[in-house]
Design an enzyme around this catalytic site. Structure first.
Site, mmCIF file in Angstrom:
data_model
loop_
_atom_site.group_PDB
_atom_site.id
_atom_site.type_symbol
_atom_site.label_atom_id
_atom_site.label_comp_id
_atom_site.label_asym_id
_atom_site.label_seq_id
_atom_site.Cartn_x
_atom_site.Cartn_y
_atom_site.Cartn_z
ATOM 1 N N ASP A 30 11.647 24.734 -15.081
ATOM 2 C CA ASP A 30 10.716 23.871 -15.804
ATOM 3 C C ASP A 30 11.236 24.202 -17.224
ATOM 4 O O ASP A 30 11.428 25.212 -17.540
ATOM 5 C CB ASP A 30 9.322 23.989 -15.517
ATOM 6 C CG ASP A 30 8.679 22.871 -15.961
ATOM 7 O OD1 ASP A 30 8.047 22.238 -14.775
ATOM 8 O OD2 ASP A 30 8.342 22.624 -17.006
ATOM 9 N N LYS A 208 10.324 3.640 -1.948
ATOM 10 C CA LYS A 208 9.190 4.419 -2.476
ATOM 11 C C LYS A 208 8.044 3.295 -3.274
ATOM 12 O O LYS A 208 6.894 3.743 -2.946
ATOM 13 C CB LYS A 208 9.549 5.449 -3.527
ATOM 14 C CG LYS A 208 8.687 5.895 -4.359
ATOM 15 C CD LYS A 208 7.825 7.034 -3.778
ATOM 16 C CE LYS A 208 6.614 7.135 -4.307
ATOM 17 N NZ LYS A 208 5.784 8.355 -4.171
ATOM 18 N N ASN A 212 4.080 2.456 -2.119
ATOM 19 C CA ASN A 212 2.803 2.275 -3.086
ATOM 20 C C ASN A 212 2.312 1.043 -3.659
ATOM 21 O O ASN A 212 1.011 0.849 -3.513
ATOM 22 C CB ASN A 212 3.186 3.219 -4.309
ATOM 23 C CG ASN A 212 3.270 4.697 -4.177
ATOM 24 O OD1 ASN A 212 2.868 5.149 -2.964
ATOM 25 N ND2 ASN A 212 3.487 5.508 -4.831
ATOM 26 N N PHE A 253 -6.923 2.878 4.156
ATOM 27 C CA PHE A 253 -6.743 2.281 3.098
ATOM 28 C C PHE A 253 -7.539 1.146 2.792
ATOM 29 O O PHE A 253 -7.238 0.124 1.973
ATOM 30 C CB PHE A 253 -5.173 2.361 2.449
ATOM 31 C CG PHE A 253 -4.663 3.634 1.766
ATOM 32 C CD1 PHE A 253 -4.658 4.648 2.481
ATOM 33 C CD2 PHE A 253 -4.397 3.411 0.464
ATOM 34 C CE1 PHE A 253 -4.313 5.851 1.978
ATOM 35 C CE2 PHE A 253 -3.929 4.815 -0.143
ATOM 36 C CZ PHE A 253 -4.015 5.825 0.451
ATOM 37 N N ASN A 255 -10.801 1.424 2.213
ATOM 38 C CA ASN A 255 -11.984 1.967 1.932
ATOM 39 C C ASN A 255 -12.363 1.311 0.359
ATOM 40 O O ASN A 255 -11.600 1.677 -0.470
ATOM 41 C CB ASN A 255 -12.351 3.455 1.681
ATOM 42 C CG ASN A 255 -11.788 4.154 3.295
ATOM 43 O OD1 ASN A 255 -12.463 3.576 3.958
ATOM 44 N ND2 ASN A 255 -11.050 5.311 3.186
ATOM 45 N N GLY A 257 -14.414 0.655 -3.063
ATOM 46 C CA GLY A 257 -15.070 1.462 -3.862
ATOM 47 C C GLY A 257 -14.710 1.288 -5.155
ATOM 48 O O GLY A 257 -14.434 0.127 -5.813
ATOM 49 N N GLY A 261 -6.760 5.129 -8.542
ATOM 50 C CA GLY A 261 -6.290 5.862 -9.855
ATOM 51 C C GLY A 261 -5.246 6.843 -9.444
ATOM 52 O O GLY A 261 -4.446 6.726 -8.448
ATOM 53 N N CYS A 264 0.042 8.056 -9.792
ATOM 54 C CA CYS A 264 1.118 7.336 -8.990
ATOM 55 C C CYS A 264 0.725 5.764 -8.820
ATOM 56 O O CYS A 264 1.652 5.091 -9.350
ATOM 57 C CB CYS A 264 1.416 7.904 -7.581
ATOM 58 S SG CYS A 264 1.799 9.675 -7.695
HETATM 59 C C1 UGA Z 1 0.071 8.041 -3.534
HETATM 60 C C2 UGA Z 1 0.667 7.668 -2.102
HETATM 61 O O1 UGA Z 1 -0.612 7.818 -1.077
HETATM 62 C C3 UGA Z 1 1.594 8.696 -1.571
HETATM 63 O O2 UGA Z 1 2.245 8.277 -0.382
HETATM 64 C C4 UGA Z 1 2.623 8.793 -2.902
HETATM 65 O O3 UGA Z 1 3.732 9.727 -2.299
HETATM 66 C C5 UGA Z 1 2.009 9.372 -4.130
HETATM 67 O O4 UGA Z 1 0.841 8.250 -4.513
HETATM 68 C C6 UGA Z 1 3.108 9.320 -5.195
HETATM 69 O O5 UGA Z 1 3.707 8.400 -5.267
HETATM 70 O O6 UGA Z 1 3.489 10.305 -5.522
HETATM 71 P P1 UGA Z 1 -2.028 9.881 -4.191
HETATM 72 O O7 UGA Z 1 -1.653 9.436 -5.651
HETATM 73 O O8 UGA Z 1 -2.046 11.463 -4.055
HETATM 74 O O9 UGA Z 1 -0.772 9.396 -3.307
HETATM 75 O O10 UGA Z 1 -3.442 9.272 -3.727
HETATM 76 P P2 UGA Z 1 -3.985 8.505 -2.370
HETATM 77 O O11 UGA Z 1 -4.336 9.218 -1.491
HETATM 78 O O12 UGA Z 1 -2.717 7.343 -2.333
HETATM 79 O O13 UGA Z 1 -5.036 7.670 -3.237
HETATM 80 C C7 UGA Z 1 -4.847 6.922 -4.301
HETATM 81 C C8 UGA Z 1 -5.995 6.358 -4.723
HETATM 82 O O14 UGA Z 1 -6.473 5.150 -4.041
HETATM 83 C C9 UGA Z 1 -6.993 7.303 -5.111
HETATM 84 O O15 UGA Z 1 -7.898 6.928 -6.327
HETATM 85 C C10 UGA Z 1 -8.092 6.957 -3.861
HETATM 86 O O16 UGA Z 1 -9.555 7.246 -4.193
HETATM 87 C C11 UGA Z 1 -7.818 5.576 -3.859
HETATM 88 N N1 UGA Z 1 -8.241 4.980 -2.340
HETATM 89 C C12 UGA Z 1 -7.414 5.384 -1.245
HETATM 90 C C13 UGA Z 1 -9.239 3.960 -2.393
HETATM 91 O O17 UGA Z 1 -9.901 3.599 -3.297
HETATM 92 N N2 UGA Z 1 -9.551 3.357 -1.095
HETATM 93 C C14 UGA Z 1 -8.810 3.833 -0.041
HETATM 94 O O18 UGA Z 1 -9.029 3.389 1.188
HETATM 95 C C15 UGA Z 1 -7.535 4.657 -0.159
#
Ligand code: UGA
Length: 459
Positions: A30, A208, A212, A253, A255, A257, A261, A264
């Site tokens: 790093d 990728k 997303n 996915f 849910n 609300g 955020g 990613c």
């Molecule tokens: C996301 C992807 O899920 C990963 O597969 C990917 O590798 C990653 O980005 C990345 O590009 O590095 P992450 O950002 O850790 O992962 O979070 P998620 O679990 O995807 O959630 C993203 C957002 O969506 C959160 O704010 C979560 O609260 C929201 N979310 C998720 C909802 O509002 N409703 C849902 O049903 C699911």
């Protein structure tokens, strides 16, 4: 095989520790000396369940080391993973590629034995091919250096499990030899039955961002229906359950609300639109602009709902519970909860904030908000409580447990995690996303009427 990992953020630090867990000797690099010192002492500078234990274990075993020196990494490693960030460029939706470019250039200039550079960062399609040229032009004579692309699909909060046992491995390679190198790296996962898809650079890069973009679309899809059920009536959770039972759709996915955020999803859908625009295909990805808008409107809806439930925001005490972008993370990048807390503050509310892990990071970003160390302190004087991240501590709240801590009898459930009828029966006004707002039975009927009228012009 010796592995280096360039960049030790979420992705890089997790990848480095997991590679050590798989038995490889690993050197993490790093450019931030403070981070290297911290990691070398086995201290993880961010919150990720299970990772501190793995880091400590392999720093102690000597299998995992850290450095700031490209010269050291270039002389030592056989496979160099690049996991540096590609944040959104200020004032544009495009990705800032300067960290990736600088990492690959530094590697190319310093690699002194035959090696493979493997990109893991999320990048615009066409990047690997362009970086290959940079490597060709800058590598040392007589040394063979090439590139492959191996996107990462880890989720924060599940980073270790997602790295050691991913759903799938995707590699973009230019030769069978490079495929074979990566098959060796991932031999354990492949032996466990994890599918490996070997393809070209462009497909690997696009897999990728497509994944997303799909996830963001799924969330915004259900949130668009929330806008409908809020006005027309209906229950968004039941709707999601019912469509989710169709295996072609699936419940995950969906849910509803405050929306997505993090570091990613938001930036990846913006970078994808920007890249499509550069390719003259702006129209193909234009739907993502709508997904982005739906997502951001959810935040405005919570501010609107707060104002409606309190009558006005000015000098009203509002407790915000949950400001990380999701639970089990201390990440507040593009967090809906933090954004909402700040908007309420800007609109004149007295905002107190509590998050089990995110307070410190949020304080760095918005120092003017009032962060408190416990739920109890945050809600002490509140007139309205907002639950904006689904931490276990908040899911466990009951009308009785919360009423013992706060004078507030108004709550907004921003993640659809509370059983509304129970709160309603206990005399609380409960607002939510995706369900019509019914004020508590004790709210004067003219207030209720006002709410019904104004709901026609909701954000
Ligand atoms: C996301 C992807 O899920 C990963 O597969 C990917 O590798 C990653 O980005 C990345 O590009 O590095 P992450 O950002 O850790 O992962 O979070 P998620 O679990 O995807 O959630 C993203 C957002 O969506 C959160 O704010 C979560 O609260 C929201 N979310 C998720 C909802 O509002 N409703 C849902 O049903 C699911």
């Amino acid at each position: 095989m010796r592995i280096t990992v360039i960049g030790t953020g979420y992705l890089g630090a997790t990848h480095a520790a997991c590679m050590a867990e798989l038995g490889f000797e690993v050197l993490g690099l790093d450019v931030d000396p403070a981070r290297v010192v911290s990691l070398s002492q086995g201290r993880l500078p961010f919150h990720e369940p299970g990772l501190p234990e793995l880091l400590k274990k392999h720093v102690e075993s000597g299998r995992l080391r850290f450095t700031t020196s490209y010269q050291e990494a270039g002389a030592w490693g056989d496979v160099h993973f690049v996991g540096v960030g590609t944040p959104q460029l200020p004032g544009s939706g495009a990705a800032d590629m300067s960290f990736v470019e600088s990492a690959v250039l530094s590697l190319a200039q310093n690699i002194s034995k035959d090696s493979l550079i493997v990109g893991k960062s999320t990048v615009p399609v066409g990047t690997a091919r362009r970086l290959r040229e940079i490597i060709r032009e800058n590598k040392r004579p007589g040394v063979s250096v090439d590139i492959a692309w191996n996107p990462e699909f880890l989720r924060e909060g599940f980073a270790v499990a997602d790295t050691l046992a991913p759903d799938r491995l995707v590699i973009g390679v230019a030769s069978p030899e490079h495929e074979s190198v990566l098959r060796q790296v991932y031999a354990a996962a492949i032996a466990d039955g994890v599918p490996l898809i070997a393809t070209d650079f462009e497909t690997a890069e696009l897999v990728k961002v497509a994944a997303n973009a799909f996830l963001a679309t799924k969330i915004s899809f259900i949130n668009a229906f929330s806008e409908l059920t809020e006005i027309a009536g209906g229950d968004i959770r039941t709707l999601a359950d019912a469509i989710g039972l169709d295996e072609r759709i699936g419940r995950r996915f969906l849910n509803a609300g405050v929306g997505f955020g993090g570091g990613c999803l938001p930036k990846d859908i913006r970078a994808l639109q920007a890249r499509a625009g550069e390719l003259g295909l702006e129209r193909s990805m234009r739907f993502l602009q709508e997904m982005d808008q739906i997502n951001l409107r959810r935040r405005a809806r919570v501010v609107w709902l707060s104002r409606s439930m309190l009558g006005s925001l000015s000098q009203r005490n509002i407790a915000v519970l949950g400001i990380t972008f999701k639970p089990d993370s201390d990440d507040v990048r593009d967090s809906p909860g933090l954004d909402i807390a700040n908007k309420l503050f800007e609109d004149g509310a007295e905002v107190t904030v509590y998050d089990p892990a995110g307070n410190a990071n949020a304080h760095r970003r918005f120092p003017h908000l009032n962060y408190l160390g416990s739920l109890r302190d945050a809600v002490k004087n509140a007139e309205l409580v907002l639950v904006l991240t689904e931490w276990e501590e908040f899911k466990a709240l009951t009308p009785e447990s919360l009423a013992a801590l706060t004078p507030a009898r108004k709550i907004i459930d921003g993640r659809n995690i509370l059983e509304h009828s129970i709160w309603d029966d206990a005399g609380w006004s409960i607002g939510s996303l995706g369900r019509r707002y019914w004020p508590a039975r004790n709210v004067p009927s003219q207030d209720a009427a006002q709410l019904e009228v104004s709901s026609g012009s909701v954000p």
